[in-house]
Design a protein around this motif. Structure first.
Motif, PDB file in Angstrom:
ATOM      1  N   ALA A 117      -4.331   8.140   3.462  1.00  0.00           N
ATOM      2  CA  ALA A 117      -4.979   7.894   2.027  1.00  0.00           C
ATOM      3  C   ALA A 117      -3.666   8.194   0.699  1.00  0.00           C
ATOM      4  O   ALA A 117      -4.361   7.099  -0.162  1.00  0.00           O
ATOM      5  CB  ALA A 117      -4.945   9.841   1.962  1.00  0.00           C
ATOM      6  N   ARG A 118      -3.328   7.690   0.874  1.00  0.00           N
ATOM      7  CA  ARG A 118      -1.533   7.895  -0.555  1.00  0.00           C
ATOM      8  C   ARG A 118      -2.145   5.873   0.402  1.00  0.00           C
ATOM      9  O   ARG A 118      -1.890   5.219  -1.360  1.00  0.00           O
ATOM     10  CB  ARG A 118      -0.391   8.822   0.039  1.00  0.00           C
ATOM     11  CG  ARG A 118      -0.129   9.563   0.543  1.00  0.00           C
ATOM     12  CD  ARG A 118       0.949  10.278  -0.017  1.00  0.00           C
ATOM     13  NE  ARG A 118       1.945   9.457  -0.499  1.00  0.00           N
ATOM     14  CZ  ARG A 118       3.418   9.800  -0.449  1.00  0.00           C
ATOM     15  NH1 ARG A 118       3.933  10.459   0.340  1.00  0.00           N
ATOM     16  NH2 ARG A 118       4.213   8.939  -1.115  1.00  0.00           N
TER      17      ARG A 118
ATOM     18  N   GLU B 136      -3.463   1.090  -3.117  1.00  0.00           N
ATOM     19  CA  GLU B 136      -4.437  -0.654  -3.015  1.00  0.00           C
ATOM     20  C   GLU B 136      -4.826   0.019  -3.971  1.00  0.00           C
ATOM     21  O   GLU B 136      -4.889  -1.375  -4.585  1.00  0.00           O
ATOM     22  CB  GLU B 136      -5.315  -0.489  -0.912  1.00  0.00           C
ATOM     23  CG  GLU B 136      -3.133  -1.085  -0.038  1.00  0.00           C
ATOM     24  CD  GLU B 136      -4.687  -1.174   0.717  1.00  0.00           C
ATOM     25  OE1 GLU B 136      -5.887  -0.145   1.127  1.00  0.00           O
ATOM     26  OE2 GLU B 136      -4.270  -1.007   1.900  1.00  0.00           O
ATOM     27  N   MET B 137      -5.688   1.041  -3.958  1.00  0.00           N
ATOM     28  CA  MET B 137      -6.984   0.765  -5.199  1.00  0.00           C
ATOM     29  C   MET B 137      -5.791   0.425  -6.150  1.00  0.00           C
ATOM     30  O   MET B 137      -6.551  -0.128  -7.562  1.00  0.00           O
ATOM     31  CB  MET B 137      -7.544   2.032  -5.223  1.00  0.00           C
ATOM     32  CG  MET B 137      -8.644   2.145  -6.295  1.00  0.00           C
ATOM     33  SD  MET B 137      -9.200   3.956  -6.181  1.00  0.00           S
ATOM     34  CE  MET B 137     -10.365   3.701  -4.498  1.00  0.00           C
TER      35      MET B 137
ATOM     36  N   ARG C  44      -4.808  -3.069  -6.987  1.00  0.00           N
ATOM     37  CA  ARG C  44      -6.289  -4.028  -6.784  1.00  0.00           C
ATOM     38  C   ARG C  44      -6.917  -3.281  -8.436  1.00  0.00           C
ATOM     39  O   ARG C  44      -7.145  -5.019  -9.059  1.00  0.00           O
ATOM     40  CB  ARG C  44      -7.344  -3.179  -5.977  1.00  0.00           C
ATOM     41  CG  ARG C  44      -8.652  -4.688  -6.394  1.00  0.00           C
ATOM     42  CD  ARG C  44      -9.486  -3.613  -5.706  1.00  0.00           C
ATOM     43  NE  ARG C  44      -9.571  -3.512  -4.163  1.00  0.00           N
ATOM     44  CZ  ARG C  44      -9.271  -2.353  -3.047  1.00  0.00           C
ATOM     45  NH1 ARG C  44      -9.970  -1.616  -3.625  1.00  0.00           N
ATOM     46  NH2 ARG C  44      -8.496  -3.006  -2.413  1.00  0.00           N
ATOM     47  N   ASN C  45      -7.009  -2.250  -9.102  1.00  0.00           N
ATOM     48  CA  ASN C  45      -6.904  -2.290 -10.663  1.00  0.00           C
ATOM     49  C   ASN C  45      -6.517  -2.674 -11.170  1.00  0.00           C
ATOM     50  O   ASN C  45      -6.528  -3.511 -12.815  1.00  0.00           O
ATOM     51  CB  ASN C  45      -7.300  -0.733 -10.384  1.00  0.00           C
ATOM     52  CG  ASN C  45      -8.360  -0.187 -10.012  1.00  0.00           C
ATOM     53  OD1 ASN C  45      -9.310  -1.146  -9.793  1.00  0.00           O
ATOM     54  ND2 ASN C  45      -8.805   1.225  -9.511  1.00  0.00           N
ATOM     55  N   ALA C  46      -5.121  -2.686 -10.829  1.00  0.00           N
ATOM     56  CA  ALA C  46      -4.031  -3.351 -12.074  1.00  0.00           C
ATOM     57  C   ALA C  46      -4.255  -4.603 -12.117  1.00  0.00           C
ATOM     58  O   ALA C  46      -3.467  -5.590 -13.078  1.00  0.00           O
ATOM     59  CB  ALA C  46      -2.569  -2.973 -11.143  1.00  0.00           C
ATOM     60  N   GLN C  47      -4.395  -5.222 -10.846  1.00  0.00           N
ATOM     61  CA  GLN C  47      -3.881  -6.565 -10.827  1.00  0.00           C
ATOM     62  C   GLN C  47      -5.122  -7.065 -11.055  1.00  0.00           C
ATOM     63  O   GLN C  47      -5.240  -8.174 -12.445  1.00  0.00           O
ATOM     64  CB  GLN C  47      -4.197  -7.163  -9.157  1.00  0.00           C
ATOM     65  CG  GLN C  47      -3.046  -7.201  -8.793  1.00  0.00           C
ATOM     66  CD  GLN C  47      -2.768  -7.626  -7.185  1.00  0.00           C
ATOM     67  OE1 GLN C  47      -4.212  -7.951  -6.844  1.00  0.00           O
ATOM     68  NE2 GLN C  47      -1.395  -7.897  -6.360  1.00  0.00           N
TER      69      GLN C  47
ATOM     70  N   TRP D 217      -4.386 -13.560   0.281  1.00  0.00           N
ATOM     71  CA  TRP D 217      -4.438 -13.528  -0.427  1.00  0.00           C
ATOM     72  C   TRP D 217      -5.014 -11.949  -1.342  1.00  0.00           C
ATOM     73  O   TRP D 217      -6.053 -11.064  -0.671  1.00  0.00           O
ATOM     74  CB  TRP D 217      -5.774 -14.362  -0.540  1.00  0.00           C
ATOM     75  CG  TRP D 217      -5.312 -16.099  -0.853  1.00  0.00           C
ATOM     76  CD1 TRP D 217      -4.545 -16.320  -0.508  1.00  0.00           C
ATOM     77  CD2 TRP D 217      -5.903 -16.896  -1.548  1.00  0.00           C
ATOM     78  NE1 TRP D 217      -4.812 -17.857  -0.770  1.00  0.00           N
ATOM     79  CE2 TRP D 217      -5.218 -18.650  -1.718  1.00  0.00           C
ATOM     80  CE3 TRP D 217      -7.589 -16.851  -2.451  1.00  0.00           C
ATOM     81  CZ2 TRP D 217      -5.948 -19.020  -2.241  1.00  0.00           C
ATOM     82  CZ3 TRP D 217      -7.984 -18.167  -3.103  1.00  0.00           C
ATOM     83  CH2 TRP D 217      -7.058 -19.193  -3.451  1.00  0.00           C
ATOM     84  N   THR D 218      -4.877 -11.651  -2.209  1.00  0.00           N
ATOM     85  CA  THR D 218      -5.785 -10.702  -2.737  1.00  0.00           C
ATOM     86  C   THR D 218      -7.152 -11.039  -2.987  1.00  0.00           C
ATOM     87  O   THR D 218      -6.904 -11.618  -3.171  1.00  0.00           O
ATOM     88  CB  THR D 218      -4.099 -10.151  -3.784  1.00  0.00           C
ATOM     89  OG1 THR D 218      -4.140 -10.547  -4.541  1.00  0.00           O
ATOM     90  CG2 THR D 218      -2.863  -9.286  -3.379  1.00  0.00           C
TER      91      THR D 218
END
Length: 403
Positions: free
Chosen positions: A273-274, A279-280, A283-286, A305-306
């Motif tokens: 969960a952590r 990852e979320m 992803r949001n920051a990127q 690739w992300t």
């Protein structure tokens, strides 16, 4: 018998620890419910003595969690006089009995004996192997009809062997089972000294080699004295109570293993969960910064690739990442020489690189400006094992420069 005492009250802790230790119990102490839960997953206990009101995880929740994972350990719940009515809730949650404070030691010991008799693990009140018997109620050991005079630690060692008569115990296992968490773990010489003393007393009572040494493995009871072995030679069958006790010991071991497995699963779920949350957030920051990341494994030639890097290039994130030789199709034709000189050649030479160039988005043909940088990752021997880097979409900053 090993007991887990859980109470935030240091005065009560010290008093019960002292009184129970005098009765040959091995006592570990926890100050809150979560600490007790960690201990019961790491060690095997015969009983848990805990308060109703505990920090982090109260007694009711602790009992429920125990029974949910199938752990049949005996649980005694200690209540304040004002909480006496909560006894019903405690019993329903899985406690075996409730004791109202102040705790009287004779009453506590009587409860432990009664619960031990009713427990599957104590179907037979006597622990017997050949001519030796141990009575947990009286704390007395007899051998060939004689009372065996042993000290506290010798009693605990013999009790451990008689509870698990077919199990091999290494010195480390004996130390883990019979020395509390507050004690300094015994040395091999200390364990050997106790075993020699027990053997000497058994020999004086007329029994030789009851405890066997298996070099490199540990100690166990000699199977020659096993009633089942004697039965195979034509003697009487073992009593049903002993078979029940054997089956119950196996059941207890399985339940403890199940509890540990359940705890490990819960721990891994927490970690997963952590990781998902991390990852979320990444992803949001990127996405907010318009930065994508990539990685190329030199040995397997696999590329990662992300999600944001796919989106920067106008590609479907569900598709495989382009191979290095396919990336040139994404570069603006006028900037291909720059890409070759500033990125591809340094990458092949395992050198760091950084360059600004243009790309053409695959989905809409829009020209975007990017900053690409990266470099090698080396192992301990200095060998390049990966290439990694970032792609930063700087189009917005070039079109609308900050003043």
């Amino acid at each position: 018998m090993r007991i887990l005492l859980t109470s935030p009250d240091t005065t009560l802790q010290n008093q019960l620890h002292q009184d129970l230790s005098r009765q040959n119990f091995v006592v570990d102490v926890a100050t809150d419910g979560e600490e007790a839960w960690e201990l019961i997953q790491a060690f095997m206990y015969d009983a848990v003595l805990l308060e109703l009101l505990l920090p982090k995880l109260d007694g009711i929740a602790f009992c429920s969690r125990l029974r949910d994972v199938g752990n049949p350990v005996i649980v005694l719940l200690m209540l304040e006089p004002s909480d006496a009515e909560t006894c019903i809730e405690g019993l329903d949650s899985g406690a075996d009995t409730c004791l109202v404070k102040p705790i009287r030691i004779p009453e506590l010991l009587a409860h432990l004996r009664a619960l031990a008799r009713r427990s599957l693990r104590r179907a037979s009140p006597l622990l017997t192997w050949g001519p030796m018997s141990l009575n947990p109620a009286s704390g007395q050991i007899t051998c060939c009809g004689q009372i065996l005079k042993v000290n506290r630690k010798e009693y605990q060692i013999l009790e451990l062997f008689l509870k698990h008569p077919r199990q091999m115990f290494s010195r480390d296992k004996i130390g883990d089972r019979l020395w509390t968490l507050d004690d300094e773990l015994p040395t091999d010489a200390t364990i050997n000294s106790h075993i020699r003393s027990i053997r000497r007393k058994l020999e004086q009572a007329g029994i030789n080699n009851l405890i066997q040494t298996h070099y490199g493995r540990g100690y166990c009871l000699d199977p020659v004295y096993n009633i089942e072995t004697q039965s195979a030679k034509g003697l009487s069958d073992p009593p049903k109570e002993m078979l029940d006790s054997m089956a119950a010991n196996i059941w207890q071991e399985l339940m403890v293993a199940n509890a540990r497995l359940h705890g490990e699963i819960e721990h891994r779920k927490h970690i997963e969960a952590r990781l998902r949350r991390s990852e979320m957030m990444l992803r949001n920051a990127q996405r907010m910064a318009h930065v994508g990341c990539w990685e190329f494994d030199v040995e397997t030639r696999e590329t990662y690739w992300t999600e944001e890097l796919f989106l920067i290039h106008g590609l479907d994130p569900n598709l495989p990442a382009p191979k290095p030789e396919e990336v040139s199709a994404l570069i603006h034709p006028d900037d291909l020489p720059l890409h070759e000189e500033a990125i591809r050649i340094p990458a092949l030479q395992r050198k760091a690189f950084e360059v600004n160039l243009r790309i053409i988005r695959a989905n809409d043909g829009e020209i975007r400006h990017i900053n690409a940088r990266g470099g090698p990752v080396f192992d301990r021997s200095g060998r390049a094992i990966k290439l990694t880097g970032t792609t930063f979409d700087v189009t917005r900053w070039l079109r609308y420069p900050v003043k």
